[in-house]
Design an enzyme around this catalytic site. Structure first.
Site, PDB file in Angstrom:
ATOM      1  N   SER A 231       8.813  -6.516 -11.490  1.00 38.07           N
ATOM      2  CA  SER A 231       9.823  -6.771 -13.151  1.00 38.07           C
ATOM      3  C   SER A 231      11.031  -6.675 -12.205  1.00 38.07           C
ATOM      4  CB  SER A 231       9.007  -5.442 -14.052  1.00 38.07           C
ATOM      5  OG  SER A 231       8.918  -4.331 -13.330  1.00 38.07           O
ATOM      6  N   HIS A 261       0.486  -5.619 -10.433  1.00 38.66           N
ATOM      7  CA  HIS A 261       2.100  -4.258 -10.466  1.00 38.66           C
ATOM      8  C   HIS A 261       1.722  -3.745 -11.802  1.00 38.66           C
ATOM      9  CE1 HIS A 261       5.890  -3.638 -10.776  1.00 38.66           C
ATOM     10  NE2 HIS A 261       6.244  -4.616 -11.705  1.00 38.66           N
ATOM     11  N   HIS A 308       1.389   0.400  -1.377  1.00 39.23           N
ATOM     12  CA  HIS A 308       2.220   0.037  -2.477  1.00 39.23           C
ATOM     13  C   HIS A 308       2.814  -0.589  -1.255  1.00 39.23           C
ATOM     14  CE1 HIS A 308       6.082   0.710  -4.861  1.00 39.23           C
ATOM     15  NE2 HIS A 308       4.994   1.300  -5.550  1.00 39.23           N
ATOM     16  N   ARG A 317       3.883   9.955  -8.612  1.00 44.82           N
ATOM     17  CA  ARG A 317       4.253  10.350  -9.903  1.00 44.82           C
ATOM     18  C   ARG A 317       2.841  10.481 -10.160  1.00 44.82           C
ATOM     19  NH1 ARG A 317       6.248   4.691 -10.929  1.00 44.82           N
ATOM     20  NH2 ARG A 317       4.718   4.385  -8.607  1.00 44.82           N
ATOM     21  N   ASP A 363      -0.323   4.387 -10.726  1.00 40.13           N
ATOM     22  CA  ASP A 363      -1.831   3.649 -11.163  1.00 40.13           C
ATOM     23  C   ASP A 363      -2.937   5.084 -11.138  1.00 40.13           C
ATOM     24  OD1 ASP A 363       0.051   1.901 -12.786  1.00 40.13           O
ATOM     25  OD2 ASP A 363      -0.258   0.506 -11.276  1.00 40.13           O
TER      26      ASP A 363
HETATM   27  N1  HAX Z   1      -7.028  -1.797  -0.900  1.00 36.33           N
HETATM   28  C1  HAX Z   1      -7.838  -3.110  -0.187  1.00 36.33           C
HETATM   29  N2  HAX Z   1      -6.251  -3.456   0.529  1.00 36.33           N
HETATM   30  C2  HAX Z   1      -4.974  -3.259   0.648  1.00 36.33           C
HETATM   31  C3  HAX Z   1      -4.716  -2.476  -0.625  1.00 36.33           C
HETATM   32  C4  HAX Z   1      -5.854  -2.159  -1.176  1.00 36.33           C
HETATM   33  N3  HAX Z   1      -5.280  -0.515  -1.665  1.00 36.33           N
HETATM   34  N4  HAX Z   1      -3.593  -2.466   0.102  1.00 36.33           N
HETATM   35  C5  HAX Z   1      -3.385  -3.870   0.898  1.00 36.33           C
HETATM   36  N5  HAX Z   1      -4.371  -4.115   0.609  1.00 36.33           N
HETATM   37  C6  HAX Z   1      -4.498  -4.840   2.465  1.00 36.33           C
HETATM   38  C7  HAX Z   1      -3.269  -6.532   0.811  1.00 36.33           C
HETATM   39  O1  HAX Z   1      -4.558  -7.146   0.343  1.00 36.33           O
HETATM   40  C8  HAX Z   1      -3.060  -7.217   2.193  1.00 36.33           C
HETATM   41  O2  HAX Z   1      -3.575  -8.572   2.660  1.00 36.33           O
HETATM   42  P1  HAX Z   1      -4.639  -8.999   3.038  1.00 36.33           P
HETATM   43  O3  HAX Z   1      -3.222  -9.228   4.527  1.00 36.33           O
HETATM   44  O4  HAX Z   1      -5.911 -10.008   3.732  1.00 36.33           O
HETATM   45  O5  HAX Z   1      -3.389 -10.349   2.131  1.00 36.33           O
HETATM   46  C9  HAX Z   1      -3.024  -5.805   3.703  1.00 36.33           C
HETATM   47  O6  HAX Z   1      -3.659  -4.583   3.040  1.00 36.33           O
HETATM   48  C10 HAX Z   1      -1.612  -5.735   3.780  1.00 36.33           C
HETATM   49  O7  HAX Z   1      -0.848  -4.984   2.028  1.00 36.33           O
HETATM   50  P2  HAX Z   1       0.550  -4.449   2.564  1.00 36.33           P
HETATM   51  O8  HAX Z   1       1.438  -4.633   3.231  1.00 36.33           O
HETATM   52  O9  HAX Z   1      -0.188  -2.927   2.914  1.00 36.33           O
HETATM   53  O10 HAX Z   1       0.691  -4.417   1.104  1.00 36.33           O
HETATM   54  P3  HAX Z   1       1.717  -5.035   0.033  1.00 36.33           P
HETATM   55  O11 HAX Z   1       2.413  -4.712  -0.181  1.00 36.33           O
HETATM   56  O12 HAX Z   1       1.429  -6.625   0.526  1.00 36.33           O
HETATM   57  O13 HAX Z   1       0.721  -5.050  -1.533  1.00 36.33           O
HETATM   58  C11 HAX Z   1       0.055  -3.204  -3.176  1.00 36.33           C
HETATM   59  C12 HAX Z   1       1.524  -4.024  -2.262  1.00 36.33           C
HETATM   60  C13 HAX Z   1       0.934  -2.724  -4.166  1.00 36.33           C
HETATM   61  C14 HAX Z   1       0.333  -5.334  -3.910  1.00 36.33           C
HETATM   62  C15 HAX Z   1      -1.336  -3.578  -2.633  1.00 36.33           C
HETATM   63  O14 HAX Z   1      -1.171  -2.238  -1.774  1.00 36.33           O
HETATM   64  C16 HAX Z   1      -2.391  -3.234  -3.478  1.00 36.33           C
HETATM   65  O15 HAX Z   1      -2.615  -4.864  -3.900  1.00 36.33           O
HETATM   66  N6  HAX Z   1      -3.198  -2.653  -4.308  1.00 36.33           N
HETATM   67  C17 HAX Z   1      -3.535  -2.211  -5.022  1.00 36.33           C
HETATM   68  C18 HAX Z   1      -3.898  -2.572  -6.710  1.00 36.33           C
HETATM   69  C19 HAX Z   1      -2.237  -1.831  -7.388  1.00 36.33           C
HETATM   70  O16 HAX Z   1      -2.735  -0.571  -6.836  1.00 36.33           O
HETATM   71  N7  HAX Z   1      -1.084  -2.131  -7.057  1.00 36.33           N
HETATM   72  C20 HAX Z   1      -0.086  -1.402  -8.433  1.00 36.33           C
HETATM   73  C21 HAX Z   1       0.978  -1.106  -7.375  1.00 36.33           C
HETATM   74  C22 HAX Z   1       2.043  -0.217  -8.094  1.00 36.33           C
HETATM   75  C23 HAX Z   1       2.777  -0.726  -8.893  1.00 36.33           C
HETATM   76  O17 HAX Z   1       3.104  -2.121  -8.997  1.00 36.33           O
HETATM   77  N8  HAX Z   1       2.531  -0.415 -10.261  1.00 36.33           N
HETATM   78  O18 HAX Z   1       2.918  -0.794 -11.331  1.00 36.33           O
END
Ligand code: HAX
Length: 424
Positions: A231, A261, A308, A317, A363
């Protein structure tokens, strides 16, 4: 001129000189190398932009102008916005000034409500909120002054005016979206005696002193998360084209509405409640949580609220929300479940072996608190995030225009270029 604006204006020459000196003396020093992995992988870790309002340290979490967020949990969002923008904690008079500014600028034009009323009943609350922000573009002072030919040195001033006008209106818009979308009755007028955050709670129709505190905390915790998140970065890029703050914040909010996000807060509580429901209600045991977490992962889904892109520790947080919950709602079964999930899921994610960060993010805990106060409409949760995050987006934009940061334009390359570059 209001005190925050004076304070910010007084900092511009100091910060500007600092940046000028850095650029002159060290402008060609490298601060980042970019690997092929990073180019295909969402530019993770690439240092390629500046954000002075806040910083996210992988091992510490959010730091606002040098102060860790856990040391700011007793501050009002008004104090936080002042700090983000000026770099200084406000005095009581400064806070009162800012609150008076918000009151003066808080009226939402009728055409905004008319547009929201015309939207389909099935519209997502984020689409409604975001539409309201975009419709308000009609009020833009920056756009008018730019058309009149203001010099570059005055851009920040017009962006500040737009930003403050927008922030002043967001609690009323957010509360209005809630009442319209969920048929809670007519709109409620603000109470001039209440703070920015408490007024939002009041306009939602929830007059409870502890809920006022919960909303103030919510808005304080979500205010900013440095410059590279979806964002903030979207907003930064849009604003760099000199699109005014209504366009830029609205664009940033479109990114916040994604489930990876800001929308994760809606997904997160849904995940918790579905688990409790599936297991027959009550607080699940650790073994049950472990099984449910594996079920989610084996179905190829993420566990919302965990992981994250930058953080590598429990998000402070999340800790702040859990602390608030333990103090104010010790009997909440949902919150107890959220706390128990924290004892189980990091180990599951470590064993799963994919997520680089197995710890909870912001979150994971916030929804349990909202649910306790009767806000059971998960879809709405990202609107709360948006009201708060707009503070960071506005502060970053004002700073960027004051520091004359130019239009964003990184260089993209194609797969053929990469192949040539790496000798394949
Ligand atoms: N559950 C399962 N798998 C997860 C995971 C989770 N909570 N978090 C990461 N992974 C997986 C990813 O999907 C990725 O898988 P692939 O290789 O198959 O694509 C792998 O682990 C490596 O990911 P990463 O490098 O650890 O994480 P990213 O930087 O790519 O993504 C995210 C960060 C926050 C998007 C990710 O951890 C996620 O999807 N979390 C769940 C959704 C979430 O809670 N989002 C909110 C984040 C905070 C925020 O921005 N709030 O606004």
């Amino acid at each position: 001129m209001a005190s925050l604006k004076e304070k910010f204006a007084s900092k511009i020459p100091v910060w500007g000189e600092d940046i000028k000196k850095i650029l002159k003396e060290k402008g060609d020093v490298k601060i980042s190398d970019v690997s092929v992995q990073q180019a295909y992988g969402g530019m993770r870790g690439v240092k390629g932009m500046i954000c002075d309002t806040s910083l996210v340290e992988p091992d510490k979490g959010l730091i606002i102008r040098g102060i860790p967020i856990l040391e700011l949990t007793d501050k009002l969002p008004e104090e936080i916005f002042f700090l983000l923008l000026s770099g200084d904690m406000p005095t009581d008079d400064d806070v009162k000034d800012l609150q008076d500014e918000y009151k003066k600028r808080g009226d939402v034009p009728k055409y905004v409500w008319d547009v929201l009323k015309a939207m389909p009943k099935t519209s997502h609350p984020m689409a409604m909120f975001d539409t309201a922000v975009l419709v308000l573009e009609n009020e833009s002072i920056f756009r008018k002054r730019y058309a009149e030919g203001i010099p570059k040195g005055q851009y920040w001033d017009a962006v500040y005016e737009d930003g403050l006008n927008l922030l002043a209106k967001l609690p009323a818009i957010g509360a209005g979206v809630y009442r319209m979308k969920y048929d809670k009755g007519g709109l409620i007028d603000p109470d001039p005696k209440l703070s920015w955050g408490a007024n939002f709670a009041h306009m939602m129709g929830i007059d409870d002193e502890t809920f006022y505190k919960a909303m103030e905390l919510y808005f304080t915790l979500h205010c900013d998360h440095e410059g590279g998140n979806v964002s903030a970065f979207s907003c930064h890029t849009i604003a760099s084209a000199l699109s005014d703050p209504y366009y830029a914040v609205s664009g940033g909010l479109n990114g916040l509405a994604g489930p990876l996000h800001g929308l994760a807060n809606q997904e997160c509580l849904k995940w918790v409640l579905e688990m409790m429901d599936k297991l027959g209600g009550g607080i699940p045991t650790k073994d049950q949580i472990k099984d449910y977490a594996w079920e989610t992962l084996n179905a190829g889904k993420v566990i919302p609220g965990y992981g994250h892109a930058v953080l590598r520790v429990t998000d402070p947080r999340y800790t702040a929300f859990l602390n608030f919950g333990k103090e104010h709602l010790p009997d909440s079964e949902v919150l107890t479940t959220v706390a128990r999930i924290y004892e189980v899921v990091p180990d599951v994610l470590k064993e799963h072996g994919k997520a680089k960060n197995p710890w909870p993010n912001v979150d994971a805990g916030s929804g349990a608190i909202l649910y306790h106060y009767g806000i059971t409409e998960f879809e709405y949760y990202t609107v709360l995030f948006s009201i708060s995050r707009a503070m960071g987006m506005v502060a970053q934009q004002v700073w960027n225009r004051a520091m004359m940061i130019p239009i964003t334009r990184p260089k993209s390359v194609g797969t053929d270029w990469i192949k040539k570059q790496v000798g394949m």
